[in-house]
Motif scaffolding. Structure first.
Motif, PDB file in Angstrom:
ATOM      1  N   CYS A  51       0.829  -1.208   0.000  1.00  0.00           N
ATOM      2  CA  CYS A  51       0.000   0.000   0.000  1.00  0.00           C
ATOM      3  C   CYS A  51       0.864   1.260   0.000  1.00  0.00           C
ATOM      4  CB  CYS A  51      -0.905   0.021   1.233  1.00  0.00           C
ATOM      5  SG  CYS A  51      -2.084  -1.333   1.273  1.00  0.00           S
ATOM      6  N   ASP A  52       0.366   2.302  -0.620  1.00  0.00           N
ATOM      7  CA  ASP A  52       1.087   3.565  -0.655  1.00  0.00           C
ATOM      8  C   ASP A  52       0.676   4.510   0.470  1.00  0.00           C
ATOM      9  OD1 ASP A  52       2.443   2.705  -2.909  1.00  0.00           O
ATOM     10  OD2 ASP A  52       1.002   3.597  -4.285  1.00  0.00           O
ATOM     11  N   ALA A  75       7.869  -1.133   4.267  1.00  0.00           N
ATOM     12  CA  ALA A  75       8.235  -0.021   3.380  1.00  0.00           C
ATOM     13  C   ALA A  75       9.629  -0.249   2.793  1.00  0.00           C
ATOM     14  CB  ALA A  75       8.170   1.304   4.137  1.00  0.00           C
ATOM     15  N   LYS A  78       9.347  -2.763   0.015  1.00  0.00           N
ATOM     16  CA  LYS A  78       8.817  -2.152  -1.198  1.00  0.00           C
ATOM     17  C   LYS A  78       9.949  -1.477  -1.968  1.00  0.00           C
ATOM     18  CE  LYS A  78       5.117   0.453  -0.869  1.00  0.00           C
ATOM     19  NZ  LYS A  78       4.255   1.630  -0.672  1.00  0.00           N
ATOM     20  N   ARG A  89       8.213   4.499  -5.102  1.00  0.00           N
ATOM     21  CA  ARG A  89       6.855   4.476  -4.567  1.00  0.00           C
ATOM     22  C   ARG A  89       6.934   4.819  -3.091  1.00  0.00           C
ATOM     23  NH1 ARG A  89       4.797  -1.107  -5.284  1.00  0.00           N
ATOM     24  NH2 ARG A  89       3.178  -0.354  -3.916  1.00  0.00           N
ATOM     25  N   THR A  91       5.675   5.602   0.725  1.00  0.00           N
ATOM     26  CA  THR A  91       4.677   5.101   1.655  1.00  0.00           C
ATOM     27  C   THR A  91       4.400   6.222   2.643  1.00  0.00           C
ATOM     28  OG1 THR A  91       5.615   2.882   1.454  1.00  0.00           O
ATOM     29  CG2 THR A  91       4.046   3.257   3.239  1.00  0.00           C
ATOM     30  N   TRP A 116      11.856   6.809   1.233  1.00  0.00           N
ATOM     31  CA  TRP A 116      10.550   7.117   0.664  1.00  0.00           C
ATOM     32  C   TRP A 116       9.390   6.834   1.617  1.00  0.00           C
ATOM     33  CZ3 TRP A 116       9.878   9.932  -3.624  1.00  0.00           C
ATOM     34  CH2 TRP A 116      11.001  10.135  -4.425  1.00  0.00           C
ATOM     35  N   SER A 117       9.622   7.053   2.912  1.00  0.00           N
ATOM     36  CA  SER A 117       8.567   6.881   3.909  1.00  0.00           C
ATOM     37  C   SER A 117       8.345   8.196   4.637  1.00  0.00           C
ATOM     38  CB  SER A 117       8.944   5.796   4.925  1.00  0.00           C
ATOM     39  OG  SER A 117       8.976   4.551   4.300  1.00  0.00           O
TER      40      SER A 117
END
Length: 125
Positions: A51-52, A75, A78, A89, A91, A116-117
């Motif tokens: 999930c994003d 995350a 991912k 992508r 999260t 990217w979190s």
């Protein structure tokens, strides 16, 4: 997220051509039945991997720290799946739990160390 709110969000997503709402609960028996609009995740790690946007509402600081440890690992998974040159992508974690400020700060720092979190504390009072 309460069952009526989840049902309304799932219906909205379905009517607008979006994927099913994916839910996880530490007590699986509290989940609404899976359907074409609602799916279940087997773990927090898998939820964050697939999930994003992840919205959490946890009972206390101890539960939040335990669940977020798994979410941040998902995350990272991912990111690893996409590879260094793949499309990034993000999260986004939105925590609606009422936590101590120190705990929210700790989770924000942990998210910042996860590529990217992003963590947003949005407590429901």
């Amino acid at each position: 997220m309460g069952a009526p709110m989840a049902a309304n969000l799932a219906k909205y997503l379905h009517e607008n051509g979006k994927p099913a709402l994916t839910l996880y609960n530490r007590t699986a028996s509290k989940l609404p039945p899976a359907s074409k609009t609602i799916s279940h995740s087997p773990s927090p790690r898998e939820l964050a991997r697939t999930c994003d946007v992840v919205i959490t509402s946890l009972s206390n600081d101890e539960a939040a720290l335990a669940v977020y440890a798994e979410l941040f690992e998902g995350a990272k998974d991912k990111k690893a799946e996409r590879g260094e040159e793949g499309e990034e992508r993000a999260t986004i974690f939105i925590d609606t739990s009422t936590l101590y400020p120190a705990t929210s700060g700790q989770l924000e720092r942990q998210a910042a160390q996860t590529p990217w979190s992003f963590y947003l504390a949005a407590p429901v009072l």
